[in-house]
Scaffold this active site. Structure first.
Site, short mmCIF file in Angstrom:
data_model
loop_
_atom_site.label_atom_id
_atom_site.label_comp_id
_atom_site.label_asym_id
_atom_site.label_seq_id
_atom_site.Cartn_x
_atom_site.Cartn_y
_atom_site.Cartn_z
NE ARG A 147 -6.62 -0.17 6.49
CZ ARG A 147 -5.59 0.56 6.10
NH1 ARG A 147 -4.37 0.20 6.38
NH2 ARG A 147 -5.78 1.64 5.38
NE ARG A 169 0.72 -2.67 5.32
CZ ARG A 169 0.76 -1.36 5.17
NH1 ARG A 169 1.69 -0.82 4.41
NH2 ARG A 169 -0.10 -0.59 5.79
NE ARG A 227 0.70 -6.14 0.04
CZ ARG A 227 1.35 -5.59 -0.96
NH1 ARG A 227 1.67 -6.32 -2.02
NH2 ARG A 227 1.68 -4.32 -0.93
CG ASP A 241 -7.96 0.78 0.02
OD1 ASP A 241 -7.36 0.54 1.09
OD2 ASP A 241 -8.09 1.93 -0.43
CE1 TYR A 281 -5.57 8.77 1.16
CE2 TYR A 281 -7.86 8.89 1.91
CZ TYR A 281 -6.52 8.66 2.17
OH TYR A 281 -6.13 8.33 3.44
O1 CP3 Z 1 -8.89 -5.59 7.39
C1 CP3 Z 1 -9.54 -4.59 7.00
O2 CP3 Z 1 -9.81 -3.62 7.74
C2 CP3 Z 1 -10.12 -4.61 5.60
C3 CP3 Z 1 -9.45 -3.93 4.59
C4 CP3 Z 1 -9.22 -2.41 4.52
C5 CP3 Z 1 -8.07 -1.88 3.89
N1 CP3 Z 1 -8.20 -0.52 3.80
C6 CP3 Z 1 -6.95 -2.67 3.39
C7 CP3 Z 1 -5.65 -2.03 3.09
C8 CP3 Z 1 -10.03 -1.32 4.89
C9 CP3 Z 1 -11.35 -1.31 5.64
C10 CP3 Z 1 -9.38 -0.13 4.42
C11 CP3 Z 1 -9.93 1.21 4.58
C12 CP3 Z 1 -9.13 2.38 4.14
N2 CP3 Z 1 -8.26 2.48 3.10
C13 CP3 Z 1 -9.25 3.67 4.74
C14 CP3 Z 1 -10.18 4.04 5.86
C15 CP3 Z 1 -9.72 3.55 7.19
C16 CP3 Z 1 -8.41 4.10 7.65
O3 CP3 Z 1 -7.49 3.29 7.87
O4 CP3 Z 1 -8.30 5.32 7.84
C17 CP3 Z 1 -8.36 4.53 4.05
C18 CP3 Z 1 -8.13 5.99 4.34
C19 CP3 Z 1 -7.75 3.76 3.01
C20 CP3 Z 1 -6.79 4.25 1.96
C21 CP3 Z 1 -5.50 3.56 2.03
N3 CP3 Z 1 -5.32 2.23 1.70
C22 CP3 Z 1 -4.25 4.11 2.38
C23 CP3 Z 1 -4.02 5.53 2.82
C24 CP3 Z 1 -3.33 3.08 2.28
C25 CP3 Z 1 -1.83 3.21 2.48
C26 CP3 Z 1 -1.48 3.23 3.90
C27 CP3 Z 1 -1.33 1.82 4.43
O5 CP3 Z 1 -1.88 1.53 5.49
O6 CP3 Z 1 -0.66 1.07 3.74
C28 CP3 Z 1 -3.99 1.91 1.89
C29 CP3 Z 1 -3.43 0.56 1.68
C30 CP3 Z 1 -4.08 -0.61 2.34
N4 CP3 Z 1 -5.43 -0.81 2.49
C31 CP3 Z 1 -3.40 -1.74 2.86
C32 CP3 Z 1 -4.37 -2.63 3.34
C33 CP3 Z 1 -4.16 -4.00 3.92
C34 CP3 Z 1 -1.90 -1.95 2.84
C35 CP3 Z 1 -1.52 -2.35 1.46
C36 CP3 Z 1 -0.44 -3.39 1.43
O7 CP3 Z 1 -0.70 -4.57 1.74
O8 CP3 Z 1 0.66 -2.99 1.04
#
Ligand code: CP3
Length: 345
Positions: A25, A29, A38, A75, A151
């Site tokens: 990640r 944010r 964003r 994602d 999910y």
């Molecule tokens: O920089 C990176 O790592 C690349 C992008 C990336 C994102 N999600 C962007 C994201 C990657 C590799 C993921 C993987 C992901 N997504 C996982 C597996 C890894 C982990 O963190 O456990 C899971 C379970 C998800 C599902 C997911 N996506 C959730 C549960 C959420 C909400 C929680 C949160 O952190 O906001 C997301 C949203 C998400 N995915 C964001 C980002 C940058 C935040 C969204 C935003 O900008 O509002």
């Protein structure tokens, strides 16, 4: 083939004098420049399907910290979306999906239009391949079937995955069909990413750790074994990193049974145990607590050095044990990156 990328050398098991690093990640944010982009991009999902934005935010952390790898900005939930499931990311609520929790609903999903839906992601990979610095490695990724299914079945994230664990017992045949669909679609999705220039793949199995051992074999090991077999049939040389978060003492079995090239270890793994029982099997990536990156200071720096001193002698990639959280001060990421760049084995 000789390679000048530190990250790929380490994944090939070569012992180098520097330690490659990146952060799960690493885009997101906690970076003001991400929040700025964003604002103009609409919803988070729109951002995932807009190559201009996705390329830009993938590159943002590299400009600040010069990591050895860039990870595609997308994602794990774009796969169920492309299979026909309704998905939204609501502000402050995380992902919301229309639950797919019966045989009927599972049968309504399918791969018609799958690759067309994901074409913008492939385009992002293609552009990133051309735009990242030449010593940086491009990582493509997907969620592992179990985590994605948690999910899809519940319709949202949960800390215990109870809805999905129950379904896997109560309607195993239907759940198996869902997993099989995810195996096929994820294999194809990742092959397309590799075709467009992804040099390494990471499979995120964030919720693998909650499975009892028979279920862990069925839902965390077996689907990943098949995906790896499918990818290797086409791309035998692309390294694949598995992240079965919470697998604990099951990491060695996971490595043997799935055939992964390397594993990412979570924050709970004891370093000496990893050095003695996992590192002899394959390169290891991990495992700083993301909350130490929030706290910063001497405690953070000391732990970084402990990790390096324990695991740095073998094939090792520095990373976190889970993703960067939004409240992380960017200057702490800068400090850790500086320590890593200056570290010599
Ligand atoms: O920089 C990176 O790592 C690349 C992008 C990336 C994102 N999600 C962007 C994201 C990657 C590799 C993921 C993987 C992901 N997504 C996982 C597996 C890894 C982990 O963190 O456990 C899971 C379970 C998800 C599902 C997911 N996506 C959730 C549960 C959420 C909400 C929680 C949160 O952190 O906001 C997301 C949203 C998400 N995915 C964001 C980002 C940058 C935040 C969204 C935003 O900008 O509002």
């Amino acid at each position: 083939m000789k390679n000048n990328k530190l990250f790929l050398q380490t994944l090939n098991g070569e012992i180098t004098d520097k330690i490659p690093f990146w952060y799960m990640r690493q885009a997101g944010r906690y970076l003001p420049e991400y929040m700025e982009k964003r604002k103009t991009a609409g919803s988070f999902l729109d951002l995932c399907y807009a190559p201009d934005f996705a390329v830009e935010v993938t590159l943002q952390p590299l400009r600040r910290y010069q990591m050895d790898a860039a990870i595609l900005f997308s994602d794990i939930l774009v796969v169920p979306h492309a299979l026909g499931q309704h998905l939204e990311f609501r502000q402050g609520e995380g992902p919301v999906l229309t639950p797919v929790n019966t045989a009927d609903k599972i049968n309504r999903l399918g791969m018609e239009g799958f690759h067309e839906h994901l074409a913008p992601v492939y385009e992002t990979v293609r552009r990133l391949h051309k735009e990242i610095p030449e010593t940086t490695t491009l990582i493509g990724f997907a969620g592992a079937p179990w985590t994605v299914a948690t999910y899809m079945v519940a319709g949202h994230g949960s800390t215990d995955q109870a809805a999905t664990r129950a379904m896997a017992y109560q309607d195993e045949a239907a759940f198996q069909r869902l997993i099989d669909l995810l195996v096929v679609s994820t294999s194809e999705y990742l092959c397309r990413q590799i075709k467009q220039g992804a040099e390494v793949i990471q499979l995120f199995d964030t919720w693998a750790g909650n499975l009892p051992d028979d279920q862990f074999r069925k839902w965390a090991i077996e689907p990943v074994r098949k995906i790896i077999q499918n990818i290797r049939a086409v791309y035998p040389d692309t390294p694949i990193i598995g992240f079965p978060k919470g697998a604990g003492c099951r990491y060695p079995e996971y490595i043997h049974a799935t055939g992964v090239s390397a594993v990412s270890i979570d924050t709970t793994m004891p370093l000496e145990w990893v050095r003695d029982h996992i590192q002899p099997l394959c390169p290891v990536q991990g495992n700083l607590d993301p909350l130490l990156l929030v706290a910063g200071g001497e405690m953070m720096e000391n732990r970084v050095k402990e990790i390096l001193d324990c695991l740095g002698k073998g094939a090792f990639i520095f990373n976190l044990g889970h993703g960067i959280v939004p409240q992380t001060p960017p200057e702490n990421v800068a400090r850790v990156s500086e320590i890593l760049r200056n570290y010599k084995k």
